[in-house]
Design an enzyme around this catalytic site. Structure first.
Site, PDB file in Angstrom:
ATOM      1  N   CYS A  37       5.510 -37.227 -25.731  1.00  0.00           N
ATOM      2  CA  CYS A  37       4.792 -36.950 -26.973  1.00  0.00           C
ATOM      3  C   CYS A  37       3.725 -37.984 -27.272  1.00  0.00           C
ATOM      4  O   CYS A  37       2.941 -37.812 -28.192  1.00  0.00           O
ATOM      5  CB  CYS A  37       5.776 -36.908 -28.130  1.00  0.00           C
ATOM      6  N   CYS A  64       7.517 -39.746 -34.477  1.00  0.00           N
ATOM      7  CA  CYS A  64       8.113 -38.719 -35.321  1.00  0.00           C
ATOM      8  C   CYS A  64       9.209 -39.319 -36.201  1.00  0.00           C
ATOM      9  O   CYS A  64       9.604 -40.468 -36.029  1.00  0.00           O
ATOM     10  CB  CYS A  64       8.728 -37.648 -34.437  1.00  0.00           C
ATOM     11  N   CYS A 107      13.585 -39.153 -28.455  1.00  0.00           N
ATOM     12  CA  CYS A 107      13.225 -40.134 -29.491  1.00  0.00           C
ATOM     13  C   CYS A 107      14.257 -41.257 -29.539  1.00  0.00           C
ATOM     14  O   CYS A 107      13.918 -42.414 -29.779  1.00  0.00           O
ATOM     15  CB  CYS A 107      13.107 -39.454 -30.852  1.00  0.00           C
TER      16      CYS A 107
HETATM   17  S1  FES Z   1       8.626 -36.739 -30.918  1.00  0.00           S
HETATM   18 FE1  FES Z   1       7.865 -38.517 -30.061  1.00  0.00          FE
HETATM   19  S2  FES Z   1       9.398 -39.937 -30.321  1.00  0.00           S
HETATM   20 FE2  FES Z   1      10.103 -38.215 -31.340  1.00  0.00          FE
END
Ligand code: FES
Lengths: 138, 244
Positions: A37, A64, A107
């Site tokens: 991400c 996030c 994450c």
């Molecule tokens: S979506 Fe990137 S760390 Fe959670």
């Protein structure tokens, strides 16, 4: 994405946000990223070089909600632990505590990676002094 | 040549029995015996859906042509009077064809998809981002955080805009690199000269390089999007770029 109450709590009131100077005594810094991400997390520990106990921890996460909560929780857990105990923290512990859904597991992995990186950095910079202090004390 | 033929005809690689009349379907989309629509889920992958070779350099016009073709053939409207089974199959097929098209049309998503296919269950090592890149991203984010704390004056706005342009330029350069590696990949897949062990080696190396570039691109994209958000503009989110 429905977040658990604990994630929301850490997200709204993140604990231990901030930084230590990188070169300060006993400070170890871990900087990691999630290629899935593109989110980035910095986690720092401040270790008492004489005892090997983590006295304080800080984080900065640009990511996030789950990543922020994971790192916030990690800093809480790190405080008071010895460096060796800290190395045992697993991303699955974080997943369980925060009730992260499968899509958010990466994450929590980011937080585990950050802990490991901070510990490695600390060991590289200050581990020798710790050993010397331990030898002197015994 | 064989590829062209596969495209013309309607063949799939899987051999199955028709769910309706149990006669053998050798990859057709409609059973040759009873003419019932066949479930697309038996196609082995998205490239297969369109009868295209599993390569990164795709003929986009051809892809689009075949997509329209299948969309028309599977269109739920055509199955209004069909049995519930056929309706369900046509609906699923339409959805699959759509996803397959959206994935393959996008050069980045295509690479990501191919990596997933090639690696299967055996994931290579996750790409490790260069530390200086992470440091730089962190600095930009921190500066951005500072800028957001106060009102955006014209000067700050300009600074953020310039920053974003600089990062976007770098992302373009990464995408160029990805194209280069993609071409190398296709050459490897097409060629048969190298010894198989060297091929495996090179294959692994190319996959890792693609993953590395995709990771760098993801970090850049996140920061670019965050800058756009701060500037009050819609970030251009890539299909495969997920967050939150
Ligand atoms: S979506 Fe990137 S760390 Fe959670």
């Amino acid at each position: 994405m429905a977040y658990s109450d604990k994630v929301i709590d850490h997200y709204n009131n993140p604990r231990n946000v901030g930084s230590f100077p990188k070169e300060a005594p006993g400070v170890g810094t871990g900087l990691v990223g999630a290629p899935e991400c593109g989110d980035v997390m910095k986690l720092q520990i401040k270790v008492n070089v004489d005892t090997g106990v983590i006295e304080d921890a800080r984080f900065k996460t640009f990511g996030c909600g789950s990543a922020i909560a994971s790192s916030s929780l990690a800093t809480e857990w790190l405080k008071g632990k010895s460096v060796d105990e800290a190395a045992k923290i697993k991303n699955t512990d974080i997943v369980n505590e925060l009730k992260l859904p499968p899509v958010k597991i990466h994450c929590s992995v980011l937080a585990e990676d950050a802990i490991k990186a901070a510990l490695a950095d600390y060991r590289g910079k200050w581990g020798k002094k710790e050993a010397a202090a331990g030898a002197a004390a015994s | 040549m064989t590829e062209a033929k596969r495209g013309e005809g309607v063949t799939r690689s899987a051999r199955d029995l028709c769910w309706n009349c149990q006669s053998e379907v050798g990859g057709e989309y409609f059973c040759p015996q009873c003419v019932k629509v066949q479930p697309a889920s038996v196609w082995s992958d998205y490239f297969d859906v369109f009868g295209l070779p599993r390569k990164l350099g795709l003929d986009l016009e051809e892809l689009q042509r075949r997509f329209y073709d299948w969309s028309r053939k599977f269109h739920p409207d055509l199955f209004q009077r069909a049995t519930p089974e056929e309706q369900a199959i046509s609906l699923e097929n339409s959805a699959l064809v759509n996803t397959a098209y959206r994935t393959l049309r996008d050069p980045i998503a295509r690479v990501e998809y191919l990596i997933g296919l090639e690696e299967g269950a055996v994931k290579g090592i996750p790409p490790k981002a260069p530390l200086d890149l992470l440091e730089e991203m962190l600095l930009v984010q921190e500066a951005l955080e500072g800028a957001k704390a106060s009102a955006l004056d014209a000067q700050t706005q300009k600074r953020l805009t310039d920053e974003r342009a600089r990062l976007a330029e770098r992302r373009r350069a990464e995408e160029e690199r990805l194209l280069d590696v993609s071409r190398e990949w296709d050459a490897l897949v097409e060629g048969s000269s190298a010894a198989s062990r060297d091929r495996d080696d090179l294959r692994r190396k190319l996959l890792d390089r693609m993953k590395g570039i995709l990771a760098v691109r993801a970090y850049l994209t996140t920061v670019i999007n965050d800058l756009s958000d701060a500037l009050g503009e819609d970030s251009q989110t890539h299909v495969s770029h997920r967050r939150h």
